[in-house]
Design a protein around this motif. Structure first.
Motif, short mmCIF file in Angstrom:
data_model
loop_
_atom_site.label_atom_id
_atom_site.label_comp_id
_atom_site.label_asym_id
_atom_site.label_seq_id
_atom_site.Cartn_x
_atom_site.Cartn_y
_atom_site.Cartn_z
N ILE A 1 0.80 -1.32 0.14
CA ILE A 1 -0.03 0.01 -0.20
C ILE A 1 1.03 1.29 -0.02
N SER A 2 1.72 1.27 0.86
CA SER A 2 2.70 2.47 0.93
C SER A 2 3.95 1.78 1.60
N LEU B 1 3.38 -0.81 4.62
CA LEU B 1 2.22 -1.13 4.83
C LEU B 1 1.80 -2.15 3.49
N LEU B 2 1.24 -3.47 4.07
CA LEU B 2 0.67 -4.27 3.15
C LEU B 2 -0.75 -4.61 3.29
N ASN B 3 -1.36 -5.11 2.14
CA ASN B 3 -2.70 -5.54 2.09
C ASN B 3 -2.55 -6.96 2.05
N VAL B 4 -2.96 -7.61 3.22
CA VAL B 4 -2.89 -9.19 3.13
C VAL B 4 -4.25 -9.61 3.46
N ASN B 5 -5.03 -10.02 2.26
CA ASN B 5 -6.28 -10.49 2.36
C ASN B 5 -7.20 -9.44 3.11
N ASN B 6 -7.23 -8.24 2.66
CA ASN B 6 -8.08 -6.90 3.29
C ASN B 6 -7.87 -6.57 4.62
#
Length: 160
Positions: free
Chosen positions: A113-114, A145-150
């Motif tokens: 995400i960032s 920051l990561l999107n891991v399964n929402n």
């Protein structure tokens, strides 16, 4: 892991950290001759794949430089089957017309995400012992920051 509302998630993911030492292949090197070391990012990628990790923090990565040194994190992501990558520059060196960036990186199967690179400067010369001057270099902390399964997952990577 927690979602945006702070509720507990039952997800498990595998995360690894790997000092890639510039992608040098120590297996095929003559142990007495450092000059025999060759960059082999495909071999490094094979090692990453063998971990089964979905997110990998990398240390001693070249982000910008001549061909074999250029964008190592992107090459490792591609060779390892990862879609996302981010490089965090710690130092720049080289001649004025060939600048080489060196630092930490993150590769992920989950969207990044960032990402923010926090500099950690080396101690000033007055704060060092003279015999240690050559051992110091600027470092950094790569915060992503990561999107891991929402759900949002914060990953922090550094190397000292």
């Amino acid at each position: 892991m927690q979602d945006e509302r702070g509720s507990k998630m039952g997800q498990k993911i595998k995360i690894a950290t790997f000092n890639i030492c510039h992608g040098l292949n120590y297996e095929k090197a003559d142990s007495c001759d450092r000059k025999s070391l060759k960059i082999d990012l495909k071999r490094t990628a094979d090692t990453i794949v063998s971990t089964g990790a979905e997110i990998v923090s990398l240390n001693e990565v070249y982000g910008r430089g001549p061909f074999k040194l250029n964008r190592q994190e992107k090459k490792l992501a591609r060779y390892s089957g990862f879609r996302y990558s981010k490089f965090g520059k710690a130092i720049t060196f080289g001649k004025s017309f060939i600048k080489i960036h060196y630092g930490n990186a993150l590769i992920s199967k989950h969207p990044i995400i960032s990402s923010n690179t926090v500099p950690v400067p080396a101690p000033g010369k007055s704060e060092r012992r003279a015999e240690e001057n050559r051992l110091y270099e600027d470092r950094n902390i790569l915060v992503s920051l990561l999107n891991v399964n929402n759900a949002v997952l914060t990953v922090i990577n550094t190397h000292f």
